[in-house]
Design an enzyme around this catalytic site. Structure first.
Site, PDB file in Angstrom:
ATOM      1  N   CYS A   1      25.660  -6.771 -28.563  1.00  0.00           N
ATOM      2  CA  CYS A   1      27.114  -6.880 -28.573  1.00  0.00           C
ATOM      3  C   CYS A   1      27.606  -7.945 -27.600  1.00  0.00           C
ATOM      4  O   CYS A   1      28.548  -8.676 -27.908  1.00  0.00           O
ATOM      5  CB  CYS A   1      27.736  -5.523 -28.269  1.00  0.00           C
ATOM      6  SG  CYS A   1      27.425  -4.321 -29.589  1.00  0.00           S
TER       7      CYS A   1
ATOM      8  N   GLU B   1      31.793  -2.724 -31.232  1.00  0.00           N
ATOM      9  CA  GLU B   1      32.162  -4.057 -30.740  1.00  0.00           C
ATOM     10  C   GLU B   1      31.957  -5.131 -31.800  1.00  0.00           C
ATOM     11  O   GLU B   1      32.822  -5.975 -32.034  1.00  0.00           O
ATOM     12  CB  GLU B   1      31.333  -4.438 -29.501  1.00  0.00           C
ATOM     13  CG  GLU B   1      31.439  -3.467 -28.348  1.00  0.00           C
ATOM     14  CD  GLU B   1      30.306  -2.444 -28.329  1.00  0.00           C
ATOM     15  OE1 GLU B   1      30.076  -1.771 -29.371  1.00  0.00           O
ATOM     16  OE2 GLU B   1      29.658  -2.307 -27.290  1.00  0.00           O
TER      17      GLU B   1
ATOM     18  N   HIS C   1      27.716  -1.600 -34.526  1.00  0.00           N
ATOM     19  CA  HIS C   1      28.293  -1.126 -33.271  1.00  0.00           C
ATOM     20  C   HIS C   1      29.797  -1.413 -33.316  1.00  0.00           C
ATOM     21  O   HIS C   1      30.239  -2.393 -33.942  1.00  0.00           O
ATOM     22  CB  HIS C   1      27.681  -1.844 -32.077  1.00  0.00           C
ATOM     23  CG  HIS C   1      26.265  -1.485 -31.808  1.00  0.00           C
ATOM     24  ND1 HIS C   1      25.687  -1.658 -30.574  1.00  0.00           N
ATOM     25  CD2 HIS C   1      25.302  -0.956 -32.603  1.00  0.00           C
ATOM     26  CE1 HIS C   1      24.433  -1.255 -30.610  1.00  0.00           C
ATOM     27  NE2 HIS C   1      24.171  -0.831 -31.840  1.00  0.00           N
TER      28      HIS C   1
END
Length: 165
Positions: free
Chosen positions: A89, A58, A56
Protein backbone atom coordinates in the site's frame (compact mmCIF):
# COMPACT_ATOMS: atom_id res chain seq x y z
CA UNK A 1 3.05 16.69 11.06
CA UNK A 2 0.42 17.99 13.47
CA UNK A 3 -3.14 16.75 13.45
CA UNK A 4 -5.32 19.16 11.50
CA UNK A 5 -8.84 20.04 12.63
CA UNK A 6 -10.57 18.04 9.89
CA UNK A 7 -8.40 14.93 10.32
CA UNK A 8 -10.66 13.47 13.00
CA UNK A 9 -13.75 13.97 10.85
CA UNK A 10 -12.29 12.07 7.90
CA UNK A 11 -10.79 9.38 10.15
CA UNK A 12 -14.22 8.83 11.70
CA UNK A 13 -15.51 8.06 8.20
CA UNK A 14 -12.61 5.64 7.67
CA UNK A 15 -13.53 3.97 10.98
CA UNK A 16 -17.10 3.53 9.72
CA UNK A 17 -15.78 1.88 6.56
CA UNK A 18 -13.57 -0.36 8.70
CA UNK A 19 -16.55 -1.43 10.81
CA UNK A 20 -18.56 -2.18 7.67
CA UNK A 21 -15.71 -4.31 6.29
CA UNK A 22 -15.41 -6.16 9.59
CA UNK A 23 -19.14 -6.93 9.63
CA UNK A 24 -18.64 -8.61 6.25
CA UNK A 25 -15.80 -10.82 7.51
CA UNK A 26 -12.95 -8.66 6.26
CA UNK A 27 -10.12 -7.43 8.45
CA UNK A 28 -11.65 -4.11 9.58
CA UNK A 29 -9.50 -1.53 7.86
CA UNK A 30 -11.03 1.52 6.24
CA UNK A 31 -9.66 4.24 4.01
CA UNK A 32 -10.90 7.63 2.85
CA UNK A 33 -9.28 9.62 0.05
CA UNK A 34 -9.81 13.38 0.24
CA UNK A 35 -9.09 15.98 -2.46
CA UNK A 36 -9.39 19.68 -1.66
CA UNK A 37 -11.50 18.95 1.42
CA UNK A 38 -13.95 16.68 -0.41
CA UNK A 39 -14.23 12.92 -0.03
CA UNK A 40 -13.35 11.19 -3.29
CA UNK A 41 -13.41 7.57 -2.10
CA UNK A 42 -14.46 5.59 0.98
CA UNK A 43 -13.45 1.94 1.06
CA UNK A 44 -12.87 -0.99 3.35
CA UNK A 45 -10.84 -4.13 2.82
CA UNK A 46 -12.29 -6.48 0.18
CA UNK A 47 -9.70 -9.25 -0.02
CA UNK A 48 -12.07 -12.02 1.08
CA UNK A 49 -15.04 -10.86 -0.98
CA UNK A 50 -13.03 -10.18 -4.12
CA UNK A 51 -10.60 -13.09 -3.69
CA UNK A 52 -7.91 -10.51 -4.40
CA UNK A 53 -4.73 -10.18 -2.33
CA UNK A 54 -4.35 -6.55 -3.50
CA UNK A 55 -7.86 -5.46 -2.42
CA UNK A 56 -6.61 -3.54 0.62
CA UNK A 57 -8.69 -0.49 1.55
CA UNK A 58 -5.85 1.88 0.65
CA UNK A 59 -5.26 0.47 -2.83
CA UNK A 60 -8.99 0.49 -3.56
CA UNK A 61 -9.27 4.13 -2.46
CA UNK A 62 -6.33 5.14 -4.68
CA UNK A 63 -7.85 3.31 -7.66
CA UNK A 64 -11.19 5.04 -7.20
CA UNK A 65 -9.46 8.38 -6.69
CA UNK A 66 -7.54 8.05 -9.92
CA UNK A 67 -10.72 7.31 -11.86
CA UNK A 68 -12.77 10.08 -10.21
CA UNK A 69 -10.05 12.72 -10.56
CA UNK A 70 -8.95 11.57 -14.00
CA UNK A 71 -5.29 11.24 -13.00
CA UNK A 72 -3.00 8.83 -11.23
CA UNK A 73 -1.06 11.74 -9.72
CA UNK A 74 -2.69 12.30 -6.34
CA UNK A 75 -0.37 15.02 -5.00
CA UNK A 76 -3.27 17.17 -3.81
CA UNK A 77 -4.89 14.27 -1.94
CA UNK A 78 -4.81 13.00 1.62
CA UNK A 79 -5.41 9.34 2.40
CA UNK A 80 -6.91 8.54 5.81
CA UNK A 81 -6.52 4.92 6.89
CA UNK A 82 -7.28 3.16 10.16
CA UNK A 83 -4.07 1.08 10.21
CA UNK A 84 -0.57 1.96 9.06
CA UNK A 85 -0.21 0.81 5.44
CA UNK A 86 1.77 -2.28 4.48
CA UNK A 87 4.64 -2.19 1.94
CA UNK A 88 2.30 -2.85 -0.99
CA UNK A 89 0.00 0.00 0.00
CA UNK A 90 2.85 2.40 0.71
CA UNK A 91 4.28 1.52 -2.70
CA UNK A 92 0.94 2.40 -4.27
CA UNK A 93 0.88 5.70 -2.34
CA UNK A 94 4.37 6.57 -3.53
CA UNK A 95 3.66 5.55 -7.13
CA UNK A 96 0.43 7.56 -7.00
CA UNK A 97 2.35 10.61 -5.73
CA UNK A 98 0.04 10.89 -2.71
CA UNK A 99 0.50 14.22 -0.96
CA UNK A 100 -0.34 13.23 2.60
CA UNK A 101 -1.06 10.09 4.61
CA UNK A 102 -2.93 10.09 7.91
CA UNK A 103 -3.26 6.84 9.82
CA UNK A 104 -4.71 5.88 13.18
CA UNK A 105 -2.53 3.15 14.65
CA UNK A 106 0.78 1.56 13.86
CA UNK A 107 1.20 -1.94 12.46
CA UNK A 108 4.24 -3.30 14.28
CA UNK A 109 4.38 -6.40 12.06
CA UNK A 110 3.97 -4.92 8.58
CA UNK A 111 3.77 -1.13 8.81
CA UNK A 112 5.68 0.56 6.03
CA UNK A 113 5.11 4.23 6.86
CA UNK A 114 6.97 4.40 10.18
CA UNK A 115 7.04 1.05 12.01
CA UNK A 116 8.96 -1.57 10.04
CA UNK A 117 9.87 0.60 7.07
CA UNK A 118 9.80 4.34 6.42
CA UNK A 119 8.89 4.21 2.75
CA UNK A 120 7.08 7.55 2.65
CA UNK A 121 10.20 9.45 3.68
CA UNK A 122 12.93 7.22 2.23
CA UNK A 123 15.40 9.41 0.32
CA UNK A 124 16.14 6.54 -2.07
CA UNK A 125 12.63 6.80 -3.48
CA UNK A 126 11.46 9.43 -5.96
CA UNK A 127 8.53 10.76 -3.92
CA UNK A 128 8.01 11.70 -0.28
CA UNK A 129 4.72 11.74 1.58
CA UNK A 130 3.80 13.93 4.53
CA UNK A 131 2.75 11.51 7.29
CA UNK A 132 0.55 12.09 10.34
CA UNK A 133 -0.11 9.26 12.76
CA UNK A 134 -2.27 8.69 15.81
CA UNK A 135 -5.57 10.24 14.67
CA UNK A 136 -8.31 8.26 16.46
CA UNK A 137 -5.70 5.70 17.50
CA UNK A 138 -7.67 4.24 20.42
CA UNK A 139 -10.85 3.83 18.39
CA UNK A 140 -9.02 2.08 15.55
CA UNK A 141 -7.16 -0.17 17.98
CA UNK A 142 -10.46 -1.17 19.61
CA UNK A 143 -12.02 -2.07 16.26
CA UNK A 144 -9.07 -4.28 15.32
CA UNK A 145 -8.69 -5.87 18.77
CA UNK A 146 -12.40 -6.65 18.95
CA UNK A 147 -12.38 -8.24 15.50
CA UNK A 148 -9.42 -10.50 16.24
CA UNK A 149 -10.75 -11.42 19.70
CA UNK A 150 -14.00 -12.46 18.03
CA UNK A 151 -12.07 -14.61 15.53
CA UNK A 152 -10.19 -16.33 18.36
CA UNK A 153 -13.44 -16.99 20.23
CA UNK A 154 -15.05 -18.48 17.12
CA UNK A 155 -12.00 -20.67 16.49
CA UNK A 156 -12.12 -22.00 20.04
CA UNK A 157 -15.87 -22.63 19.75
CA UNK A 158 -15.40 -24.55 16.49
CA UNK A 159 -12.71 -26.69 18.14
CA UNK A 160 -15.02 -27.44 21.08
CA UNK A 161 -18.00 -28.23 18.85
CA UNK A 162 -16.12 -30.43 16.39
CA UNK A 163 -16.69 -34.21 16.68
CA UNK A 164 -13.00 -34.89 17.28
CA UNK A 165 -12.67 -32.02 19.88
Amino acid sequence: MAIETHDEYFMDRALQAAAEAGSLGEVPIGAVLVHEGEIVAVTGNRRERDHDPTAHAEVLALRIGGRVLGTWRLMECTLYVTLEPCPMCMGACINGRLGRLVFACRDQKAGAAVSCYQMGTDDRLNHHIVITEGVRKQAASRVLSSFFASLRTRSRQIAIDSPSG
